[in-house]
Design a protein around this motif. Structure first.
Motif, PDB file in Angstrom:
ATOM      1  N   LEU A  95       0.598  -1.357  -0.149  1.00  0.00           N
ATOM      2  CA  LEU A  95       0.369   0.026   0.151  1.00  0.00           C
ATOM      3  C   LEU A  95       0.945   0.954   0.367  1.00  0.00           C
ATOM      4  O   LEU A  95       1.956   1.446   0.256  1.00  0.00           O
ATOM      5  CB  LEU A  95      -0.858   0.425   1.068  1.00  0.00           C
ATOM      6  N   PRO A  96       0.083   2.294  -0.662  1.00  0.00           N
ATOM      7  CA  PRO A  96       1.250   3.701  -0.254  1.00  0.00           C
ATOM      8  C   PRO A  96       1.578   4.348   0.699  1.00  0.00           C
ATOM      9  O   PRO A  96       2.316   4.603   0.696  1.00  0.00           O
ATOM     10  CB  PRO A  96       0.302   4.422  -1.726  1.00  0.00           C
ATOM     11  N   ALA A  97       0.720   3.964   1.884  1.00  0.00           N
ATOM     12  CA  ALA A  97       0.693   4.380   2.844  1.00  0.00           C
ATOM     13  C   ALA A  97       0.650   3.697   4.157  1.00  0.00           C
ATOM     14  O   ALA A  97      -0.790   3.113   3.659  1.00  0.00           O
ATOM     15  CB  ALA A  97       0.091   6.150   3.257  1.00  0.00           C
ATOM     16  N   ALA A  98       0.621   4.187   5.199  1.00  0.00           N
ATOM     17  CA  ALA A  98      -0.133   3.016   6.390  1.00  0.00           C
ATOM     18  C   ALA A  98      -1.300   3.181   6.752  1.00  0.00           C
ATOM     19  O   ALA A  98      -2.312   4.141   5.705  1.00  0.00           O
ATOM     20  CB  ALA A  98       0.941   3.530   8.189  1.00  0.00           C
ATOM     21  N   VAL A  99      -2.403   2.452   6.747  1.00  0.00           N
ATOM     22  CA  VAL A  99      -3.855   1.869   6.412  1.00  0.00           C
ATOM     23  C   VAL A  99      -4.075   1.292   7.740  1.00  0.00           C
ATOM     24  O   VAL A  99      -3.405   1.546   8.669  1.00  0.00           O
ATOM     25  CB  VAL A  99      -4.182   0.722   5.684  1.00  0.00           C
ATOM     26  N   ASP A 100      -5.615   2.061   8.372  1.00  0.00           N
ATOM     27  CA  ASP A 100      -5.732   1.708   9.982  1.00  0.00           C
ATOM     28  C   ASP A 100      -6.798   0.567   9.771  1.00  0.00           C
ATOM     29  O   ASP A 100      -7.968   0.527   8.557  1.00  0.00           O
ATOM     30  CB  ASP A 100      -7.351   2.749  10.155  1.00  0.00           C
ATOM     31  N   ASP A 101      -6.186  -0.847   9.351  1.00  0.00           N
ATOM     32  CA  ASP A 101      -6.477  -2.170   9.386  1.00  0.00           C
ATOM     33  C   ASP A 101      -7.722  -2.047  10.271  1.00  0.00           C
ATOM     34  O   ASP A 101      -9.532  -2.922   9.745  1.00  0.00           O
ATOM     35  CB  ASP A 101      -5.481  -2.727   9.449  1.00  0.00           C
ATOM     36  N   GLU A 102      -7.793  -1.978  11.194  1.00  0.00           N
ATOM     37  CA  GLU A 102      -9.341  -1.966  12.251  1.00  0.00           C
ATOM     38  C   GLU A 102     -10.663  -1.263  11.878  1.00  0.00           C
ATOM     39  O   GLU A 102     -11.481  -1.475  11.435  1.00  0.00           O
ATOM     40  CB  GLU A 102      -9.114  -1.347  13.730  1.00  0.00           C
ATOM     41  N   GLN A 103     -10.301  -0.377  10.980  1.00  0.00           N
ATOM     42  CA  GLN A 103     -11.541   0.924  10.122  1.00  0.00           C
ATOM     43  C   GLN A 103     -12.006  -0.353   8.772  1.00  0.00           C
ATOM     44  O   GLN A 103     -12.371  -0.038   7.575  1.00  0.00           O
ATOM     45  CB  GLN A 103     -10.912   2.009   9.771  1.00  0.00           C
ATOM     46  N   MET A 104     -11.150  -1.036   8.325  1.00  0.00           N
ATOM     47  CA  MET A 104     -10.526  -1.872   7.068  1.00  0.00           C
ATOM     48  C   MET A 104     -12.056  -2.225   6.701  1.00  0.00           C
ATOM     49  O   MET A 104     -12.941  -2.963   7.404  1.00  0.00           O
ATOM     50  CB  MET A 104      -9.804  -2.767   6.798  1.00  0.00           C
ATOM     51  N   GLU A 105     -12.567  -2.124   5.488  1.00  0.00           N
ATOM     52  CA  GLU A 105     -14.038  -2.071   5.143  1.00  0.00           C
ATOM     53  C   GLU A 105     -14.167  -3.036   3.740  1.00  0.00           C
ATOM     54  O   GLU A 105     -13.336  -2.863   2.740  1.00  0.00           O
ATOM     55  CB  GLU A 105     -15.256  -1.384   4.813  1.00  0.00           C
ATOM     56  N   CYS A 106     -14.472  -4.323   3.308  1.00  0.00           N
ATOM     57  CA  CYS A 106     -14.816  -5.296   2.656  1.00  0.00           C
ATOM     58  C   CYS A 106     -16.447  -5.733   2.532  1.00  0.00           C
ATOM     59  O   CYS A 106     -16.950  -5.370   2.816  1.00  0.00           O
ATOM     60  CB  CYS A 106     -13.743  -7.064   3.130  1.00  0.00           C
ATOM     61  N   ARG A 107     -16.052  -5.601   0.574  1.00  0.00           N
ATOM     62  CA  ARG A 107     -17.232  -6.159   0.071  1.00  0.00           C
ATOM     63  C   ARG A 107     -17.431  -6.792  -0.499  1.00  0.00           C
ATOM     64  O   ARG A 107     -16.283  -6.731  -1.431  1.00  0.00           O
ATOM     65  CB  ARG A 107     -18.013  -4.739  -0.101  1.00  0.00           C
ATOM     66  N   PHE A 108     -18.133  -7.897  -1.478  1.00  0.00           N
ATOM     67  CA  PHE A 108     -18.394  -9.119  -2.371  1.00  0.00           C
ATOM     68  C   PHE A 108     -19.066  -8.922  -3.075  1.00  0.00           C
ATOM     69  O   PHE A 108     -20.403  -8.696  -2.699  1.00  0.00           O
ATOM     70  CB  PHE A 108     -18.189  -9.976  -2.095  1.00  0.00           C
ATOM     71  N   GLU A 109     -19.226  -8.243  -3.781  1.00  0.00           N
ATOM     72  CA  GLU A 109     -20.577  -7.738  -5.333  1.00  0.00           C
ATOM     73  C   GLU A 109     -19.888  -9.058  -6.020  1.00  0.00           C
ATOM     74  O   GLU A 109     -20.021  -8.898  -6.974  1.00  0.00           O
ATOM     75  CB  GLU A 109     -20.098  -6.446  -5.664  1.00  0.00           C
ATOM     76  N   LYS A 110     -21.393  -9.258  -5.674  1.00  0.00           N
ATOM     77  CA  LYS A 110     -21.822 -11.148  -6.248  1.00  0.00           C
ATOM     78  C   LYS A 110     -22.000 -10.848  -7.680  1.00  0.00           C
ATOM     79  O   LYS A 110     -21.457 -11.540  -8.564  1.00  0.00           O
ATOM     80  CB  LYS A 110     -22.425 -11.515  -5.796  1.00  0.00           C
ATOM     81  N   SER A 111     -22.340  -9.557  -8.246  1.00  0.00           N
ATOM     82  CA  SER A 111     -22.835  -9.442  -9.579  1.00  0.00           C
ATOM     83  C   SER A 111     -21.855  -9.458 -10.709  1.00  0.00           C
ATOM     84  O   SER A 111     -21.878  -9.977 -11.687  1.00  0.00           O
ATOM     85  CB  SER A 111     -24.216  -8.634  -9.583  1.00  0.00           C
ATOM     86  N   THR A 112     -20.747  -8.941 -10.377  1.00  0.00           N
ATOM     87  CA  THR A 112     -19.627  -8.581 -11.019  1.00  0.00           C
ATOM     88  C   THR A 112     -18.204  -9.437 -10.334  1.00  0.00           C
ATOM     89  O   THR A 112     -17.327  -9.791 -10.892  1.00  0.00           O
ATOM     90  CB  THR A 112     -18.860  -7.055 -10.903  1.00  0.00           C
ATOM     91  N   LYS A 113     -18.846 -10.073  -9.391  1.00  0.00           N
ATOM     92  CA  LYS A 113     -17.410 -11.049  -8.513  1.00  0.00           C
ATOM     93  C   LYS A 113     -16.717 -10.849  -8.198  1.00  0.00           C
ATOM     94  O   LYS A 113     -15.623 -11.247  -8.300  1.00  0.00           O
ATOM     95  CB  LYS A 113     -17.204 -12.062  -9.803  1.00  0.00           C
ATOM     96  N   THR A 114     -16.606  -9.553  -7.375  1.00  0.00           N
ATOM     97  CA  THR A 114     -15.328  -8.266  -7.634  1.00  0.00           C
ATOM     98  C   THR A 114     -15.322  -7.763  -5.536  1.00  0.00           C
ATOM     99  O   THR A 114     -16.531  -7.664  -5.000  1.00  0.00           O
ATOM    100  CB  THR A 114     -15.152  -6.497  -7.975  1.00  0.00           C
ATOM    101  N   LEU A 115     -14.249  -8.482  -5.154  1.00  0.00           N
ATOM    102  CA  LEU A 115     -14.135  -7.149  -3.656  1.00  0.00           C
ATOM    103  C   LEU A 115     -13.594  -6.346  -3.921  1.00  0.00           C
ATOM    104  O   LEU A 115     -13.146  -5.838  -4.646  1.00  0.00           O
ATOM    105  CB  LEU A 115     -13.099  -8.924  -3.371  1.00  0.00           C
TER     106      LEU A 115
END
Length: 145
Positions: A117-137
């Motif tokens: 990653l380009p800079a440090a991120v807050d891993d506790e605030q990470m959001e993941c969403r799987f879009e079934k229609s496009t098969k995209t995370l």
């Protein structure tokens, strides 16, 4: 002979579909390897040392594929969109941030991705969403202020 319940039948059909998909991918990989010259068969690990805006699929030495993905950097958040066409449900995906600088996404036996990653991120605030229609995370990670 006792009959299987509908849930067991559905699970068995799901496993059969997954195995069939994996067998097709394996056959395609073997066909591609037969066409490529020997020196091209040695692929580099799917690990980025610098941020990239997009990446095409690449076959890994482990037999998994580095999926196609894009990175969108904004002022306070970085969003990574990862194409996972062989995934049917979110439970198959493992995603984590390590050392606040590396995103790792794995689908055992299918995909493996590590992105610096380009800079440090807050891993506790990470959001993941799987879009079934496009098969995209879609993974959104806020930068640490």
């Amino acid at each position: 002979m006792p009959q299987a319940d509908p849930e067991t039948i559905q699970k068995a059909e799901s496993v059969l579909k997954l195995l069939t998909s994996q067998m097709k991918q394996f056959d395609q990989r073997q066909a591609q390897d037969a066409i490529r010259p020997q020196d091209e068969k040695q692929s580099l690990p799917c690990e980025m040392e610098r941020p990239f805006t997009s990446r095409q699929p690449q076959l890994e030495q482990s037999g998994t594929t580095c999926p196609e993905y894009t990175v969108q950097e904004e002022l306070d958040v970085v969003t990574v969109r990862i194409s996972l066409p062989a995934v049917s449900k979110v439970g198959e995906i493992d995603a984590e941030v390590t050392d606040r600088r590396h995103l790792s996404v794995t689908v055992p036996g299918l995909y493996s991705l590590t992105h610096h990653l380009p800079a440090a991120v807050d891993d506790e605030q990470m959001e993941c969403r799987f879009e079934k229609s496009t098969k995209t995370l879609v993974v959104k990670m806020p930068y640490i202020s």
